[in-house]
Design an enzyme around this catalytic site. Structure first.
Site, short mmCIF file in Angstrom:
data_model
loop_
_atom_site.label_atom_id
_atom_site.label_comp_id
_atom_site.label_asym_id
_atom_site.label_seq_id
_atom_site.Cartn_x
_atom_site.Cartn_y
_atom_site.Cartn_z
N ARG A 192 0.80 -1.07 -0.22
CA ARG A 192 -0.02 0.12 -0.05
C ARG A 192 0.90 1.42 0.01
O ARG A 192 0.56 2.50 0.26
CB ARG A 192 -0.97 0.16 1.17
CG ARG A 192 -1.82 -1.14 1.12
CD ARG A 192 -3.00 -0.85 2.24
NE ARG A 192 -4.20 -1.91 2.10
CZ ARG A 192 -4.22 -3.03 2.86
NH1 ARG A 192 -3.18 -3.26 3.81
NH2 ARG A 192 -5.00 -3.80 2.77
N LYS A 210 2.41 11.08 -11.75
CA LYS A 210 1.55 9.98 -12.39
C LYS A 210 2.31 8.85 -12.69
O LYS A 210 3.53 9.04 -13.45
CB LYS A 210 1.25 10.94 -13.59
CG LYS A 210 0.21 11.65 -13.56
CD LYS A 210 -0.23 12.22 -15.04
CE LYS A 210 -1.41 13.23 -15.16
NZ LYS A 210 -1.80 13.46 -16.61
N HIS A 241 6.96 7.96 -27.35
CA HIS A 241 6.16 8.87 -26.78
C HIS A 241 6.18 10.12 -27.44
O HIS A 241 5.11 11.04 -27.75
CB HIS A 241 5.99 8.83 -25.30
CG HIS A 241 5.07 9.57 -24.93
ND1 HIS A 241 3.56 9.45 -24.76
CD2 HIS A 241 5.16 10.45 -23.86
CE1 HIS A 241 3.24 10.44 -24.00
NE2 HIS A 241 3.92 10.91 -23.59
N GLU A 277 8.28 17.18 -25.25
CA GLU A 277 7.71 17.84 -24.13
C GLU A 277 8.12 19.22 -23.73
O GLU A 277 7.32 20.09 -22.81
CB GLU A 277 7.99 16.87 -22.96
CG GLU A 277 7.30 15.30 -23.22
CD GLU A 277 5.84 15.43 -22.96
OE1 GLU A 277 5.21 16.21 -22.85
OE2 GLU A 277 5.29 14.18 -23.16
N ARG A 319 -3.87 21.30 -14.40
CA ARG A 319 -2.88 20.50 -14.52
C ARG A 319 -3.45 19.81 -15.99
O ARG A 319 -2.31 19.11 -16.69
CB ARG A 319 -2.91 19.07 -13.44
CG ARG A 319 -2.02 18.37 -13.72
CD ARG A 319 -1.40 17.11 -12.83
NE ARG A 319 -0.43 16.41 -13.20
CZ ARG A 319 0.32 15.53 -12.34
NH1 ARG A 319 -0.06 15.52 -11.02
NH2 ARG A 319 1.18 14.58 -13.02
N HIS A 325 -1.51 15.36 -26.10
CA HIS A 325 -1.57 13.90 -25.71
C HIS A 325 -2.93 13.15 -26.27
O HIS A 325 -2.76 11.95 -26.27
CB HIS A 325 -1.45 13.73 -24.30
CG HIS A 325 -0.15 14.08 -23.87
ND1 HIS A 325 0.66 15.12 -24.04
CD2 HIS A 325 0.74 13.04 -23.05
CE1 HIS A 325 1.91 15.01 -23.36
NE2 HIS A 325 1.89 13.92 -23.01
N GLU A 332 -5.10 16.71 -11.27
CA GLU A 332 -5.95 17.16 -12.53
C GLU A 332 -7.37 17.20 -12.54
O GLU A 332 -7.96 16.85 -13.48
CB GLU A 332 -5.49 15.82 -13.64
CG GLU A 332 -5.51 16.30 -14.96
CD GLU A 332 -4.92 15.13 -16.04
OE1 GLU A 332 -5.75 14.86 -16.76
OE2 GLU A 332 -3.88 14.84 -15.90
N ASN A 391 -1.35 17.89 -20.58
CA ASN A 391 -1.81 16.90 -21.71
C ASN A 391 -1.81 17.67 -23.05
O ASN A 391 -2.19 16.73 -23.82
CB ASN A 391 -3.26 16.44 -21.36
CG ASN A 391 -3.34 15.70 -20.12
OD1 ASN A 391 -2.44 14.85 -19.75
ND2 ASN A 391 -4.32 15.61 -19.45
N LYS A 408 6.20 22.65 -14.67
CA LYS A 408 5.53 21.57 -14.22
C LYS A 408 5.20 21.44 -12.71
O LYS A 408 4.16 21.15 -12.38
CB LYS A 408 6.22 20.17 -14.73
CG LYS A 408 5.31 19.13 -14.18
CD LYS A 408 5.37 17.79 -15.09
CE LYS A 408 4.40 16.76 -14.96
NZ LYS A 408 4.50 15.54 -15.59
N HIS A 419 -1.92 9.98 -27.86
CA HIS A 419 -1.93 8.49 -27.31
C HIS A 419 -2.88 7.78 -28.25
O HIS A 419 -2.72 6.36 -28.46
CB HIS A 419 -2.85 8.74 -26.19
CG HIS A 419 -2.12 9.05 -24.86
ND1 HIS A 419 -2.55 9.22 -23.72
CD2 HIS A 419 -0.73 9.45 -24.68
CE1 HIS A 419 -1.66 9.71 -22.79
NE2 HIS A 419 -0.49 9.74 -23.33
#
Length: 367
Positions: free
Chosen positions: A125, A147, A269, A189, A245, A252, A241, A249, A231, A256
């Site tokens: 956990r 993330k 990526h 990026e 935030r 993306h 997000e 993206n 960032k 994606h």
């Protein structure tokens, strides 16, 4: 040697430093010993990075008093799935008998960092972990902000958690061993930060492409630090997000889809994100939001950085279906990050399908 730059990400009790420097990889162990009570560490790396830097990181940790083990996974996006996570769990449980104070050290690029972070978030956990990014993309983006996660056959990063590292330790020296294509992928990026928040950073990229391509130490230190500051500011405002935030993206939504349609093996990526920048920019221009003068700067910069700007040849329906599986969809509609100018990213929840189709066709999708 210049002192490292430290960018602090303010998140209350989950706050941490992003330490950016040259030739300081060997100092990692001493820094961790000063801030972490446990004395067991497991380095997670891949078959490419491990032979280059694994021994140095292990030695640094050992000198600082850590009992060190290493897990090596295969390289590439294709290992970013729950099977790899389970294999790491097995080694933590059986080989290393890792406890809740065991420190995981992600030594690698975005895939290694995302997987290690997800393992850290879920093993017992939650155990502490450190990001030691070895790619430009990881240093400026994926190692910062918490993330973590893995891919599913139906989409990228659909299984994951928000879980912050205790430290990001970026040694820019390691970029020297990146192949040119990987360097360029990371710069997509950096372009993103210029597009959404920092026109001066975009100008800097335009004016110093050659120095950046040559990994000029001063220039790399500046663009990595500027990217991390942006960032850190955004994540500090909105960790999970719920609002601003989402600007991170940019590129993306379509990016994606490009990755998913090509099986995560044709494009890096960052390359897919670069194509996504062009889709978002064209939608923005077609709306009358992005001035032609700004629009006309984006694709040329990406090309100069050796990044793709055209969509691979899939149908519009295939792109829309792939986008529909993306986790950024809310209430049956995609959340797009669009532009009202260089440095002026905006969140748009009202983009009509017709707008997307028009941009997709213009950039290479078939009808």
């Amino acid at each position: 040697m210049n002192a490292p730059t430290v960018v602090h990400l303010s998140l209350g009790e989950r706050a941490y430093d992003i330490v950016i420097g040259q030739h300081h990889l060997d100092g990692l162990g001493a820094r961790l010993a000063a801030q972490h009570a446990g004395r067991k560490a497991v380095v997670v790396t891949n078959a490419v990075v491990g032979p280059l830097y694994g021994a140095r990181v292990e030695a640094s940790l050992s000198r600082a008093g850590f009992q060190v083990g290493t897990v090596t996974i295969d390289d590439g996006e294709t290992v970013k799935h729950l099977g790899t996570v389970s294999e790491i769990y097995d080694q933590l449980l059986e080989r290393f008998r890792a406890d809740r104070q065991t420190l995981l050290v992600a030594l690698g690029g975005g895939v290694v960092g995302d997987i290690t972070g997800f393992v850290a978030a879920t093993y017992y956990r939650g155990v502490p972990f450190v990001q030691v990014p070895t790619t430009i993309l990881a240093a400026v983006d994926s190692s910062v902000g918490g993330k973590t996660g893995v891919n599913h056959p139906l989409g990228k990063n659909l299984i994951g958690a928000f879980y912050q590292p205790v430290l990001v330790w970026a040694d820019l020296e390691v970029f020297q061993t990146l192949e040119p294509r990987e360097r360029s992928a990371g710069l997509a990026e950096v372009v993103k930060y210029g597009l959404i928040r920092d026109p001066a950073l975009f100008d800097l990229l335009e004016n110093h492409v050659e120095a950046i391509a040559a990994l000029d130490p001063e220039m790399m230190a500046r663009i990595v630090a500027d990217s991390c500051r942006i960032k850190a500011e955004v994540v500090g405002e909105d960790e999970r997000e719920g609002g601003v935030r989402a600007l991170l993206n940019m590129g993306h939504t379509a990016g994606h889809a490009v990755e998913a349609l090509t099986g995560y093996c044709q494009f890096r990526h960052g390359e897919a994100v670069a194509i996504g920048h062009c889709v978002a920019a064209l939608i923005s221009r077609n709306r009358g939001w992005l001035p032609d003068a700004d629009y006309s700067r984006i694709a040329p910069l990406l090309r100069r950085l050796n990044l793709p700007v055209d969509l691979p040849s899939f149908s519009v329906d295939e792109y829309l279906k792939a986008m529909g599986r993306d986790k950024k969809w809310i209430g049956g509609k995609a959340r797009w990050i669009l532009l009202k100018g260089i440095g002026q990213g905006v969140i748009a929840d009202d983009v009509a399908t017709e707008e997307v189709i028009s941009a997709l066709i213009a950039l290479g999708a078939s009808e």
